[in-house]
Design an enzyme around this catalytic site. Structure first.
Site, PDB file in Angstrom:
ATOM      1  N   ASP A 194       0.840  -1.194   0.000  1.00 55.30           N
ATOM      2  CA  ASP A 194       0.000   0.000   0.000  1.00 55.30           C
ATOM      3  C   ASP A 194       0.877   1.247   0.000  1.00 55.30           C
ATOM      4  OD1 ASP A 194      -2.363   1.770   0.771  1.00 55.30           O
ATOM      5  OD2 ASP A 194      -3.284  -0.202   0.957  1.00 55.30           O
ATOM      6  N   HIS A 230      -3.325   5.818   3.621  1.00 50.24           N
ATOM      7  CA  HIS A 230      -4.157   4.683   3.227  1.00 50.24           C
ATOM      8  C   HIS A 230      -3.622   3.360   3.778  1.00 50.24           C
ATOM      9  CE1 HIS A 230      -5.958   1.791   0.304  1.00 50.24           C
ATOM     10  NE2 HIS A 230      -6.940   2.673   0.208  1.00 50.24           N
ATOM     11  N   SER A 426     -11.570  -0.510  -0.141  1.00 48.70           N
ATOM     12  CA  SER A 426     -10.247  -0.596   0.497  1.00 48.70           C
ATOM     13  C   SER A 426     -10.364  -0.928   1.974  1.00 48.70           C
ATOM     14  CB  SER A 426      -9.501   0.736   0.368  1.00 48.70           C
ATOM     15  OG  SER A 426      -8.868   0.866  -0.867  1.00 48.70           O
TER      16      SER A 426
END
Length: 492
Positions: A194, A230, A426
């Site tokens: 990520d 994220h 996600s």
């Protein structure tokens, strides 16, 4: 325009959707700047035949002589004499099945097709294909880039009490933990590929077994910071420290192995309506290296909260095949383009991957979660509280057109710090990644097919499924962690 502008050359011996800021939305309606190819073959000298070299010189593709040394290409073999400069990375990886791979960035989109044809004519080349764009599948709202007061940083966001987290209650998390002999997966290795991770976060620092972010041979800068946040958010859902009186509870206590697959430089995206932004994309070199690292490390479960419409290139496909053959389960987000017709997104649609859709508090599919016959299971993915880096960062940058007509990087879309509630597939995927880790830890087979079957068989058939066993929204149902773990004990 094509959805991607990268090509892969492989040889016989070889290898959120819509958001408030339109985060990394890439399809045939969006133009991108980078024009890249990956060259895979015996060593790093190319092209391999005089005929191919002559074709390339004649067609005057952008020069690579100034940067060929970065790849290890001898000057005598470099593509000299072409019209415009390009950027070359170092070798992608020597471990690509059968040979090394290297990435080349071209200056002109018009060069791609001709270069593809020229390389395909080389007898040492098995295939030439575009490398697809991959991007984030979270829906992060745009924040003001203005500080709250002169000389002050943004105020950290505080989550609600951990025991009130709706997503954990929905999947029967506590009930699973109360089962006799429950194992929290502290010896299971889960990879998060990520935007990076905040290794010093108080809710994560004891859970991180490894973090790879440095690629000194690549031209793009990559620091240890998770600027976007994220990856830190995804990691928190999987394995934030449980019941430590800090922040949130993770679903498992699996050991987090983080790979940063985004560099720190946003790319310009122009949109059909004449607007633009600077957004972050998966770096294909960092991504491929991370996948191959996971093969070598014997990772048990991989979470990929990324997506993209471009079909996999041979190097990505080969890496996935190697992972699955080695017993690694791969969990991927379905994507967030439901309002755009739910275009197929990869890697979720790749064979053997467990694709995850997003549900809300009412056990309905969210308004953004993609639908499709490849969806396996759904999990909570709306207003999911999790960890964010303790330092400032941004999810994208505004693009502003200057007096010269060129786009310039403008104000940042600032994210929160410490914790925040985010929506997106996600956020749904790491629920299933953690569940897969717990399945293995509690005696389930470390086999991707067995894990998939167990997840699907134990999922709740929620009312919104209308009594059907499968729907293209929910797959085979919404994740139920208690039933998943209980079925292992029943089978024993």
């Amino acid at each position: 325009m094509e959805p991607t502008e990268r090509l892969v050359k492989s040889c016989p011996w070889d290898h959120t959707g819509q958001s408030h800021q339109r985060l990394a939305r890439v399809d045939d309606r969006v133009q991108t700047v980078a024009k890249k190819i990956i060259l895979t073959g015996r060593g790093t000298t190319w092209p391999h035949t005089k005929n191919t070299r002559n074709q390339l010189h004649h067609r005057r593709f952008p020069a690579v002589s100034n940067t060929s040394k970065q790849m290890g290409i001898p000057k005598s073999k470099a593509l000299r004499g072409f019209s415009a400069p390009t950027n070359l990375s170092a070798a992608v990886d020597e471990r690509t099945p059968g040979g090394a791979a290297s990435l080349v960035e071209l200056a002109s989109d018009a060069d791609l097709r001709e270069l593809q044809l020229a390389l395909a004519g080389d007898p040492s080349v098995a295939s030439v294909s575009r490398v697809p764009r991959r991007y984030l599948t979270a829906k992060m709202s745009r924040k003001s880039s203005k500080p709250s007061a002169v000389g002050r940083e943004r105020t950290a966001t505080a989550p609600p009490p951990a025991y009130t987290m709706w997503n954990l209650r929905k999947i029967n998390w506590q009930e699973a933990r109360d089962l006799n002999g429950f194992n929290d997966a502290s010896e299971i290795k889960v990879a998060v590929l990520d935007t990076g991770i905040d290794a010093g976060h108080p809710d994560l620092k004891d859970q991180i077994a490894g973090y790879i972010y440095e690629h000194p041979d690549l031209p793009g800068a990559s620091s240890d910071q998770d600027l976007i946040g994220h990856g830190t958010h995804v990691a928190g859902t999987i394995g934030a420290t449980i019941n430590n009186d800090v922040g949130i509870n993770g679903i498992s206590q699996a050991r987090i192995h983080a790979w940063k697959i985004f560099d720190d430089r946003p790319d310009l995206l122009t949109h059909p309506d004449g607007t633009a932004e600077f957004a972050y994309f998966v770096d294909p070199v960092m991504y491929l290296r991370a996948l191959l690292d996971c093969v070598d490390a014997g990772i048990d479960v991989i979470n990929l909260s990324i997506g993209g419409g471009g079909a996999p290139d041979p190097t990505e496909s080969a890496a996935f095949e190697a992972l699955l053959a080695g017993g690694t389960s791969i969990i991927a987000a379905m994507g967030n383009e439901r309002r755009e017709g739910s275009p197929i997104s990869y890697p979720a649609a790749m064979p053997g991957v467990i694709a995850v859709g997003a549900t809300n508090l009412q056990d309905r599919i969210t308004s953004f979660s993609n639908r499709g016959n490849h969806v396996a299971i759904a999990a909570p993915g709306d207003a999911i509280w999790s960890t964010l880096p303790t330092y400032p960062g941004q999810t994208a940058w505004r693009a502003e057109k200057g007096p010269d007509g060129h786009w310039w990087q403008g104000k940042a879309a600032i994210r929160e710090t410490d914790y925040d509630a985010w929506p997106g597939t996600s956020m749904a995927a790491p629920h299933v990644a953690a569940a897969a880790a717990l399945f293995i830890a509690n005696g389930g087979d470390r086999d991707p097919a067995a894990i998939r079957d167990a997840l699907l068989a134990s999922a709740d058939k929620v009312p919104a499924m209308g009594g059907q066993d499968f729907t293209p929204d929910f797959g085979y149902g919404r994740l139920n962690l208690k039933r998943l773990i209980a079925c292992i004990q029943t089978n024993d």
